[in-house]
Design an enzyme around this catalytic site. Structure first.
Site, PDB file in Angstrom:
ATOM      1  CD  GLU A 358      -2.772  -1.269   2.305  1.00 28.14           C
ATOM      2  OE1 GLU A 358      -2.564  -0.637   3.304  1.00 28.14           O
ATOM      3  OE2 GLU A 358      -3.804  -2.041   2.252  1.00 28.14           O
ATOM      4  CD  GLU A 462      -5.024  -7.307   1.207  1.00 32.34           C
ATOM      5  OE1 GLU A 462      -5.806  -6.652   1.542  1.00 32.34           O
ATOM      6  OE2 GLU A 462      -3.735  -7.185   1.106  1.00 32.34           O
TER       7      GLU A 462
END
Length: 604
Positions: A358, A462
């Protein structure tokens, strides 16, 4: 095996049809997305769809000034385009009025240029209830960049399409605008075509992107070459090739019910939290890999591939408690030890590493160690594990169509920086987390289209749907439907190489989405997963067919390892069992001759 008096031949011909069986009234989807900044734009997709005057060949017909902008038509190199200038507000631009329908899915594209520099330009649809972003692009001066996106609307009615840029000093130039509506049936047909035929249509050529299925022709002949009419063929998939799975937690290690539920469904996994730095080094210098070691051993024993998640996480709130207080020099040393420790330990044992998690949303390590922190982490990981694909891993790249920090353009720019740092793109991958609220399926497809143009492998890493969205909207019952929409779109897209859901079971509840209850009975979302697995694989569930007069049985099979059992009266109470693989074509182009011939013979 011996068969009385004769030799039996089984011919398995795997072939790809060119365009047969496509519905004549189904408008094909154009997966084209350009990453190049071109001297002249391409023609509008779908001829512009429902856009009036998409190439500006009829002056300003259909277009008007939005906000306080002034607009004009210009020409360059024989190409006509529209310009919004004298802008005072971010949304001062050009506009066109349209009517959109609730039950349609819209794909949008346009070619954009700005008068100076590089800046983000977004397409916005103003509806009666608010604004919907159709997509964004990093537009440049001196060349044309493709904006590709999509949207749906909550209710039918008039909308205004306009463009916006936060840099009010630039002129916005627009050309080759397209907005194409599709019915749900047409959209589903695109998915079916991609899965069944294994090809996509672009404006330039027909590509075989080695998608999910192939047509299979099984022909049984006796030792003299005569067809075995009426032969019974039972086909069983032993192993699917497309990676589909979910995260797991440490609770699977001592829970047979959890183990049975998981291993009977999935072929790939990821550890939810157990490999993260705060789990393996909770105190400085005191490493403990016993839990991820055990989880990896469990995965290997059950034939599960594993993604390595993650080496570093760029969010300052997700560090070991002792890390944020380190001096910059001590932090650099700790980061080096972390990478060397975890990568050396598991080198070659994972199918992918999430190296700097991220890092479009957060910048903890860049702020502390400098702008090259991400590139340095990738470089060190590659040095320690040259075989494994190294991934960026981000959210909101396919989930949200706005001008966020993780848009497809910004994702690809960051990946390009990493590639430059590594002096090459070998073994790099695109990880898309896929944490959805209410999914924008047309935008999801278009965003993947653009990412796919980079030619890096793409995984959904995810995937889940966010329950809080449905509490707010009082639409909790829509959660399974939304999950099914997202899974179908991801599985059908020819650029997606694997899907991992973020649904690890915890006794106290899952992160956002549970597939089972605490007794390992399916939740409604778990039922969706099982429903799709029944469509996508046939592991453990053989199906049968009967050969025609030519000894031929045809079917369509997902890529995988198979076993076929042939029975026929001439086999004298015996049967022929043969294993074969259904794999994608090795060529980029589809031709009627594409195929694989497998010959199995039994002699006396």
């Amino acid at each position: 095996m011996r068969v009385e008096g004769e030799r039996v031949l089984l011919w398995l011909v795997l072939f790809a049809h060119l365009c047969s069986g496509l519905a004549n009234d189904a408008l094909s989807y154009d997966y084209t997305a350009s990453l190049e900044c071109l001297e002249n734009p391409h023609k509008p997709q779908y001829g512009g769809g429902i856009i009036l005057n998409p190439e500006l060949n009829h002056g300003l017909k259909g277009w008007y000034a939005f906000g306080g902008a002034e607009i004009e038509k210009r020409s360059s190199r024989g190409n006509n385009f529209i310009v919004a200038h004298s802008r005072k507000q971010t949304n001062d631009s050009i506009a066109q009025k349209l009517y959109l329908q609730k039950d349609k899915l819209y794909t949008f594209s346009a070619w954009i240029q700005v008068s100076s520099g590089i800046t983000s330009v977004s397409a916005v649809f103003k509806t009666n209830s608010g604004h919907e972003y159709g997509g964004a692009v990093a537009a440049e001066s001196g060349c044309w960049s493709m904006l590709k996106g999509g949207l749906t609307v909550d209710s039918s009615g008039p909308v205004e399409l306009y463009f916006e840029s936060e840099d009010i000093s630039v002129e916005i130039w627009v050309d080759s605008i397209s907005l194409q509506p599709f019915t749900q049936e047409q959209w589903t047909s695109h998915q079916d075509q991609s899965i069944e035929k294994g090809f996509i249509m672009t404006t330039r050529r027909l590509f075989n992107l080695q998608n999910r299925k192939r047509r299979v022709r099984l022909q049984a002949t006796d030792g003299h070459g005569n067809p075995m009419a009426g032969a019974k063929m039972s086909i069983k998939q032993k192993k699917p090739h497309f990676p589909f799975g979910s995260a797991i937690s440490k609770h699977i290690l001592n829970n047979p019910a959890y183990q049975k539920w998981f291993t009977s469904r999935f072929t790939v996994t990821v550890f939810e939290n157990e490999l993260k730095w705060y789990s393996t080094e909770p105190s400085p210098g005191k490493e403990d890999y016993s839990v991820p070691d055990a989880m990896l051993q469990f995965a290997k024993q059950n034939g599960l591939a594993v993604r390595g998640h993650n080496i570093l996480w760029d969010n300052g709130n997700d560090q070991p408690y002792w890390v944020p207080s380190l001096s910059n020099s001590d932090l650099r040393a700790a980061v080096t030890r972390r990478i060397e420790s975890v990568v050396r330990r598991y080198s070659g044992q994972f199918i992918g590493w999430d190296v700097m998690n991220e890092n479009l949303h957060f910048s903890f390590f860049e702020d502390k160690l400098g702008a090259e922190a991400t590139g340095a982490a990738f470089q060190m990981t590659r040095r320690l594990d040259r075989r494994t694909t190294l991934f960026m891993n981000e959210y909101d790249t396919i989930e949200k169509s706005g001008k966020g920090s993780a848009s497809p353009d910004k994702y690809l720019q960051k990946l390009k920086e990493i590639q430059y740092f590594l002096k090459g793109g070998r073994n790099l991958g695109i990880g898309l987390e896929g944490h959805f609220g209410t999914p924008n399926i047309p935008y999801m497809r278009s965003a993947i289209d653009k990412l796919a143009a980079s030619n890096f492998p793409i995984w959904i890493t995810e995937l889940d749907v966010d329950p809080t969205q449905y509490f707010r909207d009082s639409k909790w019952s829509l959660k399974p439907m939304y999950l099914e929409q997202v899974l179908r779109e991801a599985h059908a897209h020819p650029a997606i190489k694997g899907i991992v859901m973020w649904a690890a079971w915890e006794p106290e509840g899952c992160f956002r989405m549970c597939l089972t209850d605490n007794n390992f009975k399916n939740t409604p979302t778990g039922d969706v997963v099982d429903k799709l697995l029944q469509e996508w694989i046939r592991a453990g569930r053989p199906f049968a067919g009967t050969a025609d007069a030519n000894g031929v049985f045809e079917t369509s099979l997902f890529h995988g390892d198979y076993e076929v059992t042939i029975t026929h009266p001439t086999l004298m109470n015996s049967s022929l069992i043969h294993s074969f693989k259904v794999v994608a074509s090795s060529t980029d182009y589809i031709s009627p001759e594409t195929g694989l011939l497998v010959n199995v013979s039994l002699r006396k």
